[in-house]
Design a protein around this motif. Sequence first.
Motif, PDB file in Angstrom:
ATOM      1  N   SER A   1     -22.518 -35.311  10.197  1.00  0.00           N
ATOM      2  CA  SER A   1     -22.825 -33.891   9.972  1.00  0.00           C
ATOM      3  C   SER A   1     -23.811 -33.395  11.010  1.00  0.00           C
ATOM      4  N   PHE A   2     -23.918 -32.076  11.081  1.00  0.00           N
ATOM      5  CA  PHE A   2     -24.855 -31.502  12.043  1.00  0.00           C
ATOM      6  C   PHE A   2     -26.296 -31.734  11.611  1.00  0.00           C
ATOM      7  N   GLU A   3     -26.545 -31.745  10.304  1.00  0.00           N
ATOM      8  CA  GLU A   3     -27.898 -32.002   9.806  1.00  0.00           C
ATOM      9  C   GLU A   3     -28.369 -33.378  10.272  1.00  0.00           C
ATOM     10  N   VAL A   4     -27.490 -34.339  10.150  1.00  0.00           N
ATOM     11  CA  VAL A   4     -27.825 -35.689  10.596  1.00  0.00           C
ATOM     12  C   VAL A   4     -28.046 -35.710  12.109  1.00  0.00           C
ATOM     13  N   LEU A   5     -27.204 -34.948  12.792  1.00  0.00           N
ATOM     14  CA  LEU A   5     -27.327 -34.875  14.244  1.00  0.00           C
ATOM     15  C   LEU A   5     -28.741 -34.413  14.640  1.00  0.00           C
ATOM     16  N   MET A   6     -29.240 -33.404  13.924  1.00  0.00           N
ATOM     17  CA  MET A   6     -30.590 -32.909  14.212  1.00  0.00           C
ATOM     18  C   MET A   6     -31.641 -33.982  13.905  1.00  0.00           C
ATOM     19  N   GLN A   7     -31.407 -34.739  12.822  1.00  0.00           N
ATOM     20  CA  GLN A   7     -32.362 -35.791  12.474  1.00  0.00           C
ATOM     21  C   GLN A   7     -32.369 -36.893  13.539  1.00  0.00           C
ATOM     22  N   VAL A   8     -31.170 -37.209  14.028  1.00  0.00           N
ATOM     23  CA  VAL A   8     -31.071 -38.218  15.080  1.00  0.00           C
ATOM     24  C   VAL A   8     -31.803 -37.730  16.336  1.00  0.00           C
ATOM     25  N   PHE A   9     -31.601 -36.456  16.654  1.00  0.00           N
ATOM     26  CA  PHE A   9     -32.267 -35.887  17.828  1.00  0.00           C
ATOM     27  C   PHE A   9     -33.784 -36.019  17.699  1.00  0.00           C
ATOM     28  N   GLN A  10     -34.292 -35.619  16.529  1.00  0.00           N
ATOM     29  CA  GLN A  10     -35.744 -35.678  16.293  1.00  0.00           C
ATOM     30  C   GLN A  10     -36.265 -37.112  16.406  1.00  0.00           C
ATOM     31  N   ALA A  11     -35.519 -38.035  15.799  1.00  0.00           N
ATOM     32  CA  ALA A  11     -35.966 -39.435  15.778  1.00  0.00           C
ATOM     33  C   ALA A  11     -35.949 -40.023  17.185  1.00  0.00           C
ATOM     34  N   LEU A  12     -34.902 -39.745  17.937  1.00  0.00           N
ATOM     35  CA  LEU A  12     -34.801 -40.343  19.272  1.00  0.00           C
ATOM     36  C   LEU A  12     -35.779 -39.685  20.247  1.00  0.00           C
ATOM     37  N   ARG A  13     -35.965 -38.372  20.094  1.00  0.00           N
ATOM     38  CA  ARG A  13     -36.902 -37.679  20.979  1.00  0.00           C
ATOM     39  C   ARG A  13     -38.310 -38.255  20.834  1.00  0.00           C
ATOM     40  N   GLY A  14     -38.640 -38.663  19.599  1.00  0.00           N
ATOM     41  CA  GLY A  14     -39.964 -39.237  19.364  1.00  0.00           C
ATOM     42  C   GLY A  14     -40.101 -40.662  19.875  1.00  0.00           C
ATOM     43  N   ARG A  15     -38.962 -41.358  20.089  1.00  0.00           N
ATOM     44  CA  ARG A  15     -39.020 -42.786  20.424  1.00  0.00           C
ATOM     45  C   ARG A  15     -38.616 -43.107  21.857  1.00  0.00           C
ATOM     46  N   LEU A  16     -37.851 -42.211  22.479  1.00  0.00           N
ATOM     47  CA  LEU A  16     -37.310 -42.499  23.811  1.00  0.00           C
ATOM     48  C   LEU A  16     -37.568 -41.316  24.745  1.00  0.00           C
ATOM     49  N   ALA A  17     -37.491 -41.579  26.040  1.00  0.00           N
ATOM     50  CA  ALA A  17     -37.544 -40.481  27.016  1.00  0.00           C
ATOM     51  C   ALA A  17     -36.101 -40.052  27.272  1.00  0.00           C
ATOM     52  N   LEU A  18     -35.705 -38.972  26.608  1.00  0.00           N
ATOM     53  CA  LEU A  18     -34.313 -38.516  26.707  1.00  0.00           C
ATOM     54  C   LEU A  18     -34.109 -37.745  28.007  1.00  0.00           C
ATOM     55  N   GLU A  19     -33.094 -38.106  28.757  1.00  0.00           N
ATOM     56  CA  GLU A  19     -32.738 -37.366  29.980  1.00  0.00           C
ATOM     57  C   GLU A  19     -31.624 -36.357  29.684  1.00  0.00           C
ATOM     58  N   ALA A  20     -30.817 -36.617  28.687  1.00  0.00           N
ATOM     59  CA  ALA A  20     -29.762 -35.680  28.291  1.00  0.00           C
ATOM     60  C   ALA A  20     -29.358 -36.013  26.860  1.00  0.00           C
ATOM     61  N   PHE A  21     -28.966 -34.992  26.109  1.00  0.00           N
ATOM     62  CA  PHE A  21     -28.585 -35.200  24.705  1.00  0.00           C
ATOM     63  C   PHE A  21     -27.569 -34.117  24.367  1.00  0.00           C
ATOM     64  N   GLU A  22     -26.294 -34.441  24.437  1.00  0.00           N
ATOM     65  CA  GLU A  22     -25.234 -33.462  24.281  1.00  0.00           C
ATOM     66  C   GLU A  22     -24.388 -33.768  23.068  1.00  0.00           C
ATOM     67  N   PHE A  23     -23.926 -32.713  22.406  1.00  0.00           N
ATOM     68  CA  PHE A  23     -23.061 -32.979  21.265  1.00  0.00           C
ATOM     69  C   PHE A  23     -21.720 -32.288  21.450  1.00  0.00           C
ATOM     70  N   PHE A  24     -20.712 -32.800  20.741  1.00  0.00           N
ATOM     71  CA  PHE A  24     -19.425 -32.118  20.654  1.00  0.00           C
ATOM     72  C   PHE A  24     -18.756 -32.517  19.346  1.00  0.00           C
ATOM     73  N   THR A  25     -17.783 -31.733  18.958  1.00  0.00           N
ATOM     74  CA  THR A  25     -17.140 -31.974  17.674  1.00  0.00           C
ATOM     75  C   THR A  25     -15.890 -32.842  17.841  1.00  0.00           C
ATOM     76  N   GLY A  26     -15.387 -33.292  16.703  1.00  0.00           N
ATOM     77  CA  GLY A  26     -14.143 -34.056  16.702  1.00  0.00           C
ATOM     78  C   GLY A  26     -13.009 -33.285  17.364  1.00  0.00           C
TER      79      GLY A  26
END
Lengths: 464, 464
Positions: free
Chosen positions: B228-253
């Motif tokens: 889900s998109f809600e989870v996607l946002m949670q993943v973004f938040q969690a990874l942004r806090g733990r890693l140096a993200l250079e790119a983070f792109e989403f797309f649908t099925g």
Amino acid sequence: MSDPRLESLRAAAPGLRLATAPDELLHYGRDWTRRWTPAPLAVALPATVDEVQAVLRWASAEGVAVVPSGGRTGLSGGAVAANGELVLSLERMRRVLAFDPVDRTLTVEAGAPLETVQEAARQHGLQYPVDFASRGSCTIGGNIATNAGGIRVLRYGNTREWVAGLKLVTASGELLDLNRGLVKNSSGYDLRHLAIASEGTLGVVVEATLKLAPPPPPVATLLLALPSFEVLMQVFQALRGRLALEAFEFFTGTCLRHVVAHGAQAPFEREYPYYVVLDAAAEGPDDERLLEAFGHCAEQGWVEDGVVAQSQAQAAQLWRLREGITEALAPHLPYKNDVAVRVSAMPAFLAEAQALLAAEYPEFEVAWFGHIGDGNLHINVLKPTELGQEAFVARCAEVTAHLAGLVERHGGTISAEHGIGLVKKPYLGCTRSAAEIGIMRALRAALDPAGILNPGKLFDPPER
Amino acid sequence: MSDPRLESLRAAAPGLRLATAPDELLHYGRDWTRRWTPAPLAVALPATVDEVQAVLRWASAEGVAVVPSGGRTGLSGGAVAANGELVLSLERMRRVLAFDPVDRTLTVEAGAPLETVQEAARQHGLQYPVDFASRGSCTIGGNIATNAGGIRVLRYGNTREWVAGLKLVTASGELLDLNRGLVKNSSGYDLRHLAIASEGTLGVVVEATLKLAPPPPPVATLLLALPSFEVLMQVFQALRGRLALEAFEFFTGTCLRHVVAHGAQAPFEREYPYYVVLDAAAEGPDDERLLEAFGHCAEQGWVEDGVVAQSQAQAAQLWRLREGITEALAPHLPYKNDVAVRVSAMPAFLAEAQALLAAEYPEFEVAWFGHIGDGNLHINVLKPTELGQEAFVARCAEVTAHLAGLVERHGGTISAEHGIGLVKKPYLGCTRSAAEIGIMRALRAALDPAGILNPGKLFDPPER
């Protein structure tokens, strides 16, 4: 309160707090410059955006000049009210309004001091990375009006980079809600960026949404003693390639002498021509990459002496050598220049500027310091004790004219971070072309047809 | 070449190359939009700044409209010439002029393709970090005119952040040399920032001095499948806090289905609602912090499937799933929306937008993808095979009007990175207030009183 204009202002903004006592007019009518005699009509101290709008609507209708006012720590006279203007002080509008953890933004009223913003960011585990010595007094609105820089521009950029949204009241009293915190927004002219650095001449900043950064990494603080500016540039290049620099500041032996005379502890046994104090990301004072980089500079014979801070307290002590300069020089009533050239142009510019000052003004002591990574040099000319203040300022105006010509030849700017205000106005043409100044005038006229917003600052209003 | 205006242009700029053949008018008269029939007067192909100045002086004197033209990869019609305008193509001005290792800047002519700039930066051991799929065709001048964003804004910001200097020719033919590569410059209005994203309506960019960044760190590329998109946002938040993200792109099925139908390899056995492809700084695919962060998301039950690229080739394959979307959708003649809201507003906006589209247009297939870290959603409405193109566009205009209203309610923008041009012009009022549009009009009139620069783009010219 006999001036009929103030009666009409009271009618236009019934609850507005107005100050008119002589000491208040003096206090609010000037900034850190002391060259103009404050003479405002009155001081308006709005508590709300509505009140700011009412004041500006009234001012446009009545043709009363308005000087927007933050912490008045400016060094270019941008907040001086010496011609019967109404001072519009934002100091009662200083609240932190909102924090958003997902957007990583902080929304504050324009009168919030920089330090309040920094503290609020820290409380949320983030940082607002713009920083300079007047942090306790200067306000975010003022920072935005001059695009304030400071000691961490090298790593984090100027104020401009951290403004995600801006509420601006125009001369006609319209409230603009610019960019509203968006990261991406390609929908026409970015009026937010036009307002930043416009020194209160295009609108009054009433609120800002600021981006926050992750907290800074642990750093090591170094002080290096160097034989020449050329070597200083080589050290900068070498360290920039090897370390993540958070700050890299230089000052001359003259500066250090004054700071030590003012009570700081001398870091080395003898005096050197140049010093650098720097913060670099590091695990601690023994960080391998740090020692390797430092070793490289020593091997090249660049570094004559150096110290790595072994504790937070020692780091603070080293930074005090740089941050204490302004205060240590203050008793000498320094005439301040704040110029910048491209980083690559610094060695040639500095050599020519030093030669110019030594040849033309051998009697003046000059203290140089600044931000190497930004090409920004602060040149403080100290008043000889025997010279009267007026004669000194007149003489310095000549110095500035010479320097401005030199800045122009090196493609630089006469104001890196202080703004133009009244002080640099005569030299604007050394940095901006006649065509650019013509366009700035046209833009100002388009946004403020009555010419009420901080008239006389930046450039003179057209003849009426 | 019978038009007397072209004869006068020839006289005003004797050596200027002019193209007037029908296929040339067609080629240069349009961008990647296909909704307007190209009908330029002619195409001017200057080789020097002098020639650009001569063309604009002539155009202002003669009152001929000019459409500045780069790689014409725009998606908003900003470079369309459908009303007898003179196209001013910068494509012959594509040289890399200078590199400065101390300033870390690259100076290029405006017609230089993005890829040329990226390549030149790499040759000097640095990077120009703005990047998107049209890199081989789009030009730096066009990138600046729209403040282009792309897939690395999350880490490096938009084009605006990388412009240290800009040469701009105004409507009257004046050459402005704006900011000249300075890091710090507080000397009045920053006309450079006013010109950026002005879509050729305030001047023609002829040259840019671009900042370069240190080369990117080694990265690991991950593809995650999410429920889900809600989870996607949670993943973004969690990874942004733990890693140096250079790119983070989403797309649908839906997007993935089209890319796979277009020849890409399906990454997982089954289809999932959402996918994320990301680059994070890492020593390799087994980087401890990377696996820890990924493990955290898995433990939370957020990730339904995932893969870490084990090689450069596999990383390229994963990125092709994202970068191939535009091409895979092209045969379905998609109607493109490029909106952004604050990152924090994305979940609510997306939910409402999806509900709106499902309820009002159940017959349309919609492909969603975008840049989570920037709040930027690309919404591609696919043309049902049975629907005629004209009826489809008319229907999509309704969709866009609904979406624009939704964007407005969520405080967003109808154009994150494509610009306004002709396509978004009817909806500008959903993103900018009437007061802002009034100010933009006034600024445009102040800089281009004859109204010759890209008239009809962004907003309609005033009645004459």
